[in-house]
Design a protein around this motif. Structure first.
Motif, PDB file in Angstrom:
ATOM      1  N   GLN A 105       5.174  -1.158   8.911  1.00  0.00           N
ATOM      2  CA  GLN A 105       4.955   0.284   8.937  1.00  0.00           C
ATOM      3  C   GLN A 105       3.597   0.671   9.516  1.00  0.00           C
ATOM      4  OE1 GLN A 105       7.308   2.272   8.336  1.00  0.00           O
ATOM      5  NE2 GLN A 105       8.670   1.499   6.756  1.00  0.00           N
ATOM      6  N   PRO A 106       3.532   1.828  10.209  1.00  0.00           N
ATOM      7  CA  PRO A 106       2.266   2.290  10.765  1.00  0.00           C
ATOM      8  C   PRO A 106       1.210   2.502   9.679  1.00  0.00           C
ATOM      9  CG  PRO A 106       4.070   3.827  11.282  1.00  0.00           C
ATOM     10  CD  PRO A 106       4.637   2.739  10.467  1.00  0.00           C
ATOM     11  N   GLY A 107       0.047   1.933   9.903  1.00  0.00           N
ATOM     12  CA  GLY A 107      -1.071   2.144   8.981  1.00  0.00           C
ATOM     13  C   GLY A 107      -1.080   1.272   7.746  1.00  0.00           C
ATOM     14  N   ILE A 108       0.109   0.840   7.266  1.00  0.00           N
ATOM     15  CA  ILE A 108       0.152   0.078   6.011  1.00  0.00           C
ATOM     16  C   ILE A 108       0.971  -1.204   6.129  1.00  0.00           C
ATOM     17  CG2 ILE A 108      -0.153   2.138   4.584  1.00  0.00           C
ATOM     18  CD1 ILE A 108       2.869   1.944   3.937  1.00  0.00           C
ATOM     19  N   GLY A 109       1.457  -1.521   7.327  1.00  0.00           N
ATOM     20  CA  GLY A 109       2.271  -2.727   7.496  1.00  0.00           C
ATOM     21  C   GLY A 109       1.505  -3.965   7.079  1.00  0.00           C
ATOM     22  N   GLY A 110       2.015  -4.681   6.088  1.00  0.00           N
ATOM     23  CA  GLY A 110       1.266  -5.763   5.474  1.00  0.00           C
ATOM     24  C   GLY A 110       1.106  -7.011   6.326  1.00  0.00           C
ATOM     25  N   GLU A 111       0.044  -7.745   6.033  1.00  0.00           N
ATOM     26  CA  GLU A 111      -0.217  -9.022   6.683  1.00  0.00           C
ATOM     27  C   GLU A 111       0.780 -10.068   6.214  1.00  0.00           C
ATOM     28  OE1 GLU A 111      -3.772 -12.436   6.691  1.00  0.00           O
ATOM     29  OE2 GLU A 111      -3.946 -10.613   5.470  1.00  0.00           O
ATOM     30  N   VAL A 112       1.174 -10.955   7.111  1.00  0.00           N
ATOM     31  CA  VAL A 112       1.961 -12.141   6.756  1.00  0.00           C
ATOM     32  C   VAL A 112       1.073 -13.337   7.032  1.00  0.00           C
ATOM     33  CG1 VAL A 112       4.029 -13.506   7.204  1.00  0.00           C
ATOM     34  CG2 VAL A 112       4.149 -11.002   7.299  1.00  0.00           C
ATOM     35  N   VAL A 113       0.692 -14.037   5.990  1.00  0.00           N
ATOM     36  CA  VAL A 113      -0.291 -15.122   6.117  1.00  0.00           C
ATOM     37  C   VAL A 113       0.320 -16.319   6.842  1.00  0.00           C
ATOM     38  CG1 VAL A 113      -1.523 -14.385   4.049  1.00  0.00           C
ATOM     39  CG2 VAL A 113       0.329 -16.066   3.855  1.00  0.00           C
ATOM     40  N   PRO A 114      -0.512 -17.217   7.373  1.00  0.00           N
ATOM     41  CA  PRO A 114       0.005 -18.390   8.085  1.00  0.00           C
ATOM     42  C   PRO A 114       0.985 -19.189   7.229  1.00  0.00           C
ATOM     43  CG  PRO A 114      -2.348 -18.176   8.451  1.00  0.00           C
ATOM     44  CD  PRO A 114      -1.986 -17.164   7.413  1.00  0.00           C
ATOM     45  N   LYS A 163       0.809  -1.220   0.000  1.00  0.00           N
ATOM     46  CA  LYS A 163       0.000   0.000   0.000  1.00  0.00           C
ATOM     47  C   LYS A 163       0.844   1.273   0.000  1.00  0.00           C
ATOM     48  CE  LYS A 163      -3.824  -2.255   2.426  1.00  0.00           C
ATOM     49  NZ  LYS A 163      -4.712  -2.231   3.625  1.00  0.00           N
ATOM     50  N   ALA A 164       2.116   1.142  -0.371  1.00  0.00           N
ATOM     51  CA  ALA A 164       3.013   2.301  -0.327  1.00  0.00           C
ATOM     52  C   ALA A 164       2.795   3.270  -1.485  1.00  0.00           C
ATOM     53  CB  ALA A 164       4.470   1.838  -0.319  1.00  0.00           C
ATOM     54  N   PHE A 165       2.221   2.770  -2.596  1.00  0.00           N
ATOM     55  CA  PHE A 165       2.099   3.585  -3.798  1.00  0.00           C
ATOM     56  C   PHE A 165       0.660   3.997  -4.064  1.00  0.00           C
ATOM     57  CE2 PHE A 165       5.877   1.000  -4.259  1.00  0.00           C
ATOM     58  CZ  PHE A 165       6.822   1.896  -4.734  1.00  0.00           C
ATOM     59  N   GLY A 166       0.515   5.201  -4.601  1.00  0.00           N
ATOM     60  CA  GLY A 166      -0.795   5.698  -4.992  1.00  0.00           C
ATOM     61  C   GLY A 166      -1.147   5.248  -6.391  1.00  0.00           C
ATOM     62  N   ASP A 167      -2.310   5.658  -6.871  1.00  0.00           N
ATOM     63  CA  ASP A 167      -2.752   5.297  -8.217  1.00  0.00           C
ATOM     64  C   ASP A 167      -1.835   5.863  -9.290  1.00  0.00           C
ATOM     65  OD1 ASP A 167      -4.881   3.960  -7.105  1.00  0.00           O
ATOM     66  OD2 ASP A 167      -6.269   5.660  -7.303  1.00  0.00           O
ATOM     67  N   ASP A 168      -1.116   6.924  -8.951  1.00  0.00           N
ATOM     68  CA  ASP A 168      -0.206   7.530  -9.906  1.00  0.00           C
ATOM     69  C   ASP A 168       1.156   6.851  -9.941  1.00  0.00           C
ATOM     70  OD1 ASP A 168       0.728   8.282  -7.444  1.00  0.00           O
ATOM     71  OD2 ASP A 168       0.666  10.452  -7.809  1.00  0.00           O
ATOM     72  N   GLY A 169       1.312   5.805  -9.137  1.00  0.00           N
ATOM     73  CA  GLY A 169       2.571   5.072  -9.126  1.00  0.00           C
ATOM     74  C   GLY A 169       3.636   5.683  -8.249  1.00  0.00           C
ATOM     75  N   LYS A 170       3.297   6.757  -7.537  1.00  0.00           N
ATOM     76  CA  LYS A 170       4.260   7.423  -6.674  1.00  0.00           C
ATOM     77  C   LYS A 170       4.020   7.052  -5.209  1.00  0.00           C
ATOM     78  CE  LYS A 170       4.771  11.415  -9.759  1.00  0.00           C
ATOM     79  NZ  LYS A 170       4.672  12.901  -9.882  1.00  0.00           N
ATOM     80  N   LEU A 171       5.087   7.172  -4.417  1.00  0.00           N
ATOM     81  CA  LEU A 171       4.970   6.865  -2.996  1.00  0.00           C
ATOM     82  C   LEU A 171       3.996   7.828  -2.322  1.00  0.00           C
ATOM     83  CD1 LEU A 171       8.692   6.145  -1.967  1.00  0.00           C
ATOM     84  CD2 LEU A 171       6.844   4.482  -2.233  1.00  0.00           C
ATOM     85  N   ARG A 172       3.171   7.277  -1.451  1.00  0.00           N
ATOM     86  CA  ARG A 172       2.216   8.104  -0.723  1.00  0.00           C
ATOM     87  C   ARG A 172       2.893   8.897   0.394  1.00  0.00           C
ATOM     88  NH1 ARG A 172      -3.150   6.199  -1.531  1.00  0.00           N
ATOM     89  NH2 ARG A 172      -3.270   4.150  -2.555  1.00  0.00           N
TER      90      ARG A 172
END
Length: 283
Positions: free
Chosen positions: A144-153, A82-91
């Motif tokens: 990361q705060p707010g966007i730290g990704g899930e690690v599945v089982p 979730k680091a990138f926006g629709d424009d392909g740039k970092l949020r």
């Protein structure tokens, strides 16, 4: 080199029964500060325009690119989904957008190498019965705060397979890990059921050899730990972590160790190295 193990009989019994063990205050404040500040320097020096490799445990497509494969012997940077926006740039700034850095910090960076080959690491690994242990990969994980990704089982032996299986995960909390900011969760005793699937590398990239089993979330327990605590994880233990939707990060340094004494490294593992890492010690 003769090394005496540091784990007590009670600790070993807990590990063998539950499949994981928490060692509190394994790293002191000075060691934690040294690792986190060194990572800040590495991030400052990282040119984020040179790559946009995204790490995800849900979508393995990223794993088919050379940047991922070559990271086995390099220090490489992987972004959150979730680091990138629709424009392909970092949020937001790159320091708040990176998922992890891997997979050869323990070999190539002096600060991480010193800690990863310290006597206390060797003594702890010796307690687990390793005869010729080698670190196969290392990762600095940000959650990361707010966007730290899930690690599945998953099970670590799926990714770092030896015959017989010997992988142990060593997960060092560099910040407090809580339910709120995405701590580890595990199914106690699940390591006794063996390996359920493998993560393979073939001509067309990487893939699992079978679908993931379904798990009942009620079987998982949270492993909340304070900064400096080390979580020792059996290679067959089912564990996971959820997204970090809180405003606080959850930094951790993770290593995976295998035995090279009488154990064969599977050639279809994703890690294929030109030069094998030196063992930490020889019993």
């Amino acid at each position: 080199m003769a090394i005496t193990g540091s784990l007590t009989p009670d600790q070993l019994q807990f590990f063998n029964t539950q499949g994981y063990l928490v060692i509190e205050s394994f790293a002191n404040a000075e060691e934690i500060d040294g690792l986190t500040k060194r990572m800040e320097q590495l991030l400052d020096e990282f040119d984020c325009s040179s790559t946009a490799s995204i790490f995800s445990t849900k979508n393995q497509q990223h794993s088919t690119d050379n940047y991922f494969f070559e990271s086995a012997e390099k220090i490489s940077f992987f972004f959150e989904e979730k680091a990138f926006g629709d424009d392909g740039k970092l949020r937001q700034p790159k320091q708040l957008s990176i998922n992890k850095v891997g997979h050869a910090l323990h070999e190539l960076d002096p600060a991480f190498k010193s800690f990863s080959s310290s006597e206390k690491f060797m003594r702890m690994i010796c307690s687990l019965g390793y005869k010729r242990p080698a670190v196969k990969q290392s990762m600095y994980i940000f959650k990361q705060p707010g966007i730290g990704g899930e690690v599945v089982p998953h099970q670590d032996n799926s990714f770092l397979y030896t015959e017989p299986t010997t992988c142990t995960g060593l997960w060092l909390a560099l910040e407090d890990a809580t339910i709120v900011n995405g701590c580890l969760w595990a199914i106690p005793g699940s390591h006794k059921n063996g390996l359920v699937r493998r993560f393979l590398r073939g001509e067309q990239g990487v893939y699992f050899d079978r679908p993931s089993p379904s798990y009942d979330q009620k079987d998982f327990v949270p492993i909340e730990v304070k900064s400096g605590s080390l979580v020792v994880i059996h290679g067959d233990l089912i564990h996971q972590s959820f997204e970090n939707q809180s405003p606080k990060s959850r930094h951790a340094y993770s290593l995976h160790v295998v035995d090279t004494d009488g154990c064969k490294w599977a050639q279809d593992n994703w890690i294929r190295r030109k030069v094998e890492p030196e063992p930490l010690y020889v019993s």
